[in-house]
Design a protein around this motif. Structure first.
Motif, mmCIF file in Angstrom:
data_model
loop_
_atom_site.group_PDB
_atom_site.id
_atom_site.type_symbol
_atom_site.label_atom_id
_atom_site.label_comp_id
_atom_site.label_asym_id
_atom_site.label_seq_id
_atom_site.Cartn_x
_atom_site.Cartn_y
_atom_site.Cartn_z
ATOM 1 N N GLY A 231 0.767 -1.236 0.000
ATOM 2 C CA GLY A 231 0.000 0.000 0.000
ATOM 3 C C GLY A 231 0.801 1.291 0.000
ATOM 4 O O GLY A 231 0.572 2.173 -0.849
ATOM 5 N N PRO A 232 1.750 1.495 0.938
ATOM 6 C CA PRO A 232 2.486 2.764 0.957
ATOM 7 C C PRO A 232 3.261 3.042 -0.327
ATOM 8 O O PRO A 232 3.347 4.194 -0.770
ATOM 9 N N VAL A 233 3.830 1.997 -0.940
ATOM 10 C CA VAL A 233 4.554 2.193 -2.194
ATOM 11 C C VAL A 233 3.577 2.462 -3.335
ATOM 12 O O VAL A 233 3.770 3.380 -4.146
ATOM 13 N N LEU A 234 2.514 1.679 -3.392
ATOM 14 C CA LEU A 234 1.486 1.865 -4.419
ATOM 15 C C LEU A 234 0.936 3.280 -4.381
ATOM 16 O O LEU A 234 0.823 3.961 -5.419
ATOM 17 N N LYS A 235 0.568 3.763 -3.187
ATOM 18 C CA LYS A 235 -0.028 5.088 -3.036
ATOM 19 C C LYS A 235 0.951 6.192 -3.411
ATOM 20 O O LYS A 235 0.561 7.213 -3.978
ATOM 21 N N THR A 236 2.214 6.005 -3.086
ATOM 22 C CA THR A 236 3.208 7.018 -3.431
ATOM 23 C C THR A 236 3.350 7.137 -4.940
ATOM 24 O O THR A 236 3.352 8.249 -5.494
ATOM 25 N N PHE A 237 3.462 6.013 -5.624
ATOM 26 C CA PHE A 237 3.541 6.059 -7.090
ATOM 27 C C PHE A 237 2.296 6.715 -7.679
ATOM 28 O O PHE A 237 2.392 7.541 -8.595
ATOM 29 N N ALA A 238 1.135 6.370 -7.161
ATOM 30 C CA ALA A 238 -0.118 6.908 -7.708
ATOM 31 C C ALA A 238 -0.219 8.416 -7.541
ATOM 32 O O ALA A 238 -0.881 9.094 -8.343
ATOM 33 N N ALA A 239 0.428 8.969 -6.519
ATOM 34 C CA ALA A 239 0.328 10.399 -6.240
ATOM 35 C C ALA A 239 1.336 11.237 -7.025
ATOM 36 O O ALA A 239 1.239 12.473 -7.037
ATOM 37 N N LEU A 240 2.283 10.581 -7.677
ATOM 38 C CA LEU A 240 3.340 11.315 -8.382
ATOM 39 C C LEU A 240 3.072 11.385 -9.883
ATOM 40 O O LEU A 240 2.546 10.430 -10.466
#
Length: 281
Positions: A231-240
């Motif tokens: 989740g934390p990695v997925l969400k970071t990529f999605a926000a960039l």
């Protein structure tokens, strides 16, 4: 102090909105499918249960249990286990795993910072790479102490700041800084912070430095799995935006290469964590 001095005095930093941060974290851990990554960490739960020296029939609480690694390990030792998390889907995965193995476990949705149990309810309270991510660290530690019986034990497995996963979150933070004023989860992987949170209520604290090795087909395979399911990695990529996604991917692959000790094109990256056992006064 003069009025002029008061006027120029810098304002005190605003306290972080821990409730809002928790909501965002819950959404992050609910995204993807942490169970895909979590199931690979099973050995950590087994080793923690051995460190706790669990005995059959003891009451055990798993806090921020995810898909139940430590939960299942304790149930295999004939303990009466209650498995908790604030992500219902992860509890469902743990429930399915317990059913497949024929293990008796109670699953209950719960917030690690407000455990819905009476004082001194459990012989052992544990968490593997879970409670360390709570926004209000002191409250979470206080809750674990509260529900643990006198003479009982609290067992923790926490990533260290210097290890692979600690550095993973540091790398993510360079691309998307964490909320101001929130303590780093990796502090749970330091002796000093554990002492600060638990010493006053502890008869003893033992800390052992251990390693878990992330084994994947390649560093790219590891990144693909984490980018899709963690989740934390997925969400970071999605926000960039796309260019920054590429930069983050490059940094994460470089990090994986730095820790990788495999020489055959696969990935075997040791990740340091602390195994902690607190004996309650």
């Amino acid at each position: 102090m003069s009025q002029a001095a008061l006027a120029t005095r810098p304002a005190a930093p605003a306290s972080p909105d821990l409730a809002a941060i928790k909501t965002k974290q819950q959404a992050a851990w609910s995204s993807g499918d942490y169970a895909i990554v979590g199931t690979t960490l099973q050995i950590v739960g087994e080793e923690l249960c051995e460190a706790l020296d669990l005995h059959g029939g003891q009451t055990v609480l798993d806090v921020a249990a995810g898909n139940g690694n430590a939960t299942l390990a304790a149930a295999r030792r004939w303990c009466a286990v209650t498995s908790t998390d604030y992500v219902p889907a992860l509890l469902d995965r743990g429930r399915a795993r317990a059913a497949a193995d024929g293990l008796q476990v109670t699953f209950q949705e719960a917030d690690a910072e407000a455990l819905p149990f009476a004082d001194k309810s459990f012989d052992a309270v544990m968490s593997t790479f879970g409670v360390m991510f709570t926004p209000n660290q002191d409250k979470a530690a206080t809750e674990m102490l509260r529900v643990c019986k006198s003479g009982g034990k609290i067992g923790l497995a926490n990533w260290t700041p210097e290890g692979f996963i600690g550095q993973l979150f540091k790398t993510i933070g360079k691309h998307m800084p964490p909320p101001a004023g929130v303590k780093s989860p990796a502090l749970w992987g330091t002796r000093a912070r554990i002492t600060e949170m638990f010493e006053l209520d502890a008869a003893s604290i033992t800390v052992q430095q251990r390693q878990y090795t992330f084994r994947y087909r390649s560093t790219q395979h590891w990144l693909d799995v984490f980018q899709t399911y963690y989740g934390p990695v997925l969400k970071t990529f999605a926000a960039l935006p796309a260019p920054e996604q590429a930069a983050l991917a490059a940094d994460l692959l470089a990090l994986a290469a730095q820790f990788n000790r495999a020489t055959d094109g696969t990935m075997a990256a040791p990740a340091e964590y602390l195994q902690i056992v607190v004996t309650r006064r």
